[in-house]
Design a protein around this motif. Structure first.
Motif, PDB file in Angstrom:
ATOM      1  N   LEU A  34      73.431  30.807  43.326  1.00  0.00           N
ATOM      2  CA  LEU A  34      74.141  31.831  44.079  1.00  0.00           C
ATOM      3  C   LEU A  34      74.081  33.180  43.375  1.00  0.00           C
ATOM      4  O   LEU A  34      74.105  33.253  42.146  1.00  0.00           O
ATOM      5  CB  LEU A  34      75.615  31.447  44.272  1.00  0.00           C
ATOM      6  N   THR A  35      74.048  34.232  44.160  1.00  0.00           N
ATOM      7  CA  THR A  35      74.117  35.572  43.591  1.00  0.00           C
ATOM      8  C   THR A  35      75.558  35.869  43.185  1.00  0.00           C
ATOM      9  O   THR A  35      76.498  35.188  43.636  1.00  0.00           O
ATOM     10  CB  THR A  35      73.666  36.633  44.616  1.00  0.00           C
ATOM     11  N   ASP A  36      75.736  36.877  42.351  1.00  0.00           N
ATOM     12  CA  ASP A  36      77.086  37.280  41.968  1.00  0.00           C
ATOM     13  C   ASP A  36      77.899  37.679  43.194  1.00  0.00           C
ATOM     14  O   ASP A  36      79.095  37.413  43.268  1.00  0.00           O
ATOM     15  CB  ASP A  36      77.049  38.437  40.964  1.00  0.00           C
ATOM     16  N   HIS A  37      77.241  38.292  44.166  1.00  0.00           N
ATOM     17  CA  HIS A  37      77.914  38.698  45.404  1.00  0.00           C
ATOM     18  C   HIS A  37      78.426  37.465  46.155  1.00  0.00           C
ATOM     19  O   HIS A  37      79.560  37.451  46.640  1.00  0.00           O
ATOM     20  CB  HIS A  37      76.949  39.496  46.282  1.00  0.00           C
ATOM     21  N   ASP A  38      77.590  36.436  46.254  1.00  0.00           N
ATOM     22  CA  ASP A  38      77.996  35.202  46.949  1.00  0.00           C
ATOM     23  C   ASP A  38      79.153  34.514  46.230  1.00  0.00           C
ATOM     24  O   ASP A  38      80.095  34.034  46.863  1.00  0.00           O
ATOM     25  CB  ASP A  38      76.824  34.228  47.073  1.00  0.00           C
TER      26      ASP A  38
END
Length: 80
Positions: free
Chosen positions: A35-39
């Motif tokens: 997962l991205t930091d945003h997710d």
């Protein structure tokens, strides 16, 4: 529909998916490392807290994602 977020080798993550398998529940499993930091931030916002342990389990009903918690909370929610 459940969404389970965990990490490789996590015993409680494995147990949670085994329980959902036994119940023939519809779920997806996602390794947090992809997962991205945003997710991750979006999921923590939905949960209303910072994740310190895994798994983190969500239930989606009527297009609304609700945070269940970890393995213990999943088991409690299934016994309600």
């Amino acid at each position: 529909m459940y969404e389970v977020y965990g990490t490789k080798g996590c015993g409680f993550c494995i147990q949670a998916t085994k329980v959902l398998d036994r119940l023939d529940a519809d779920y997806t499993y996602t390794d947090l490392s992809v997962l991205t930091d945003h997710d991750k931030a979006r999921l923590q916002e939905i949960a209303g807290k910072t994740f310190r342990t895994v798994p983190q389990i969500f239930k989606i009903e009527d297009n609304v994602m609700k945070h269940i918690g970890g393995y213990t909370e999943l088991m409690e929610s299934l016994n309600d």
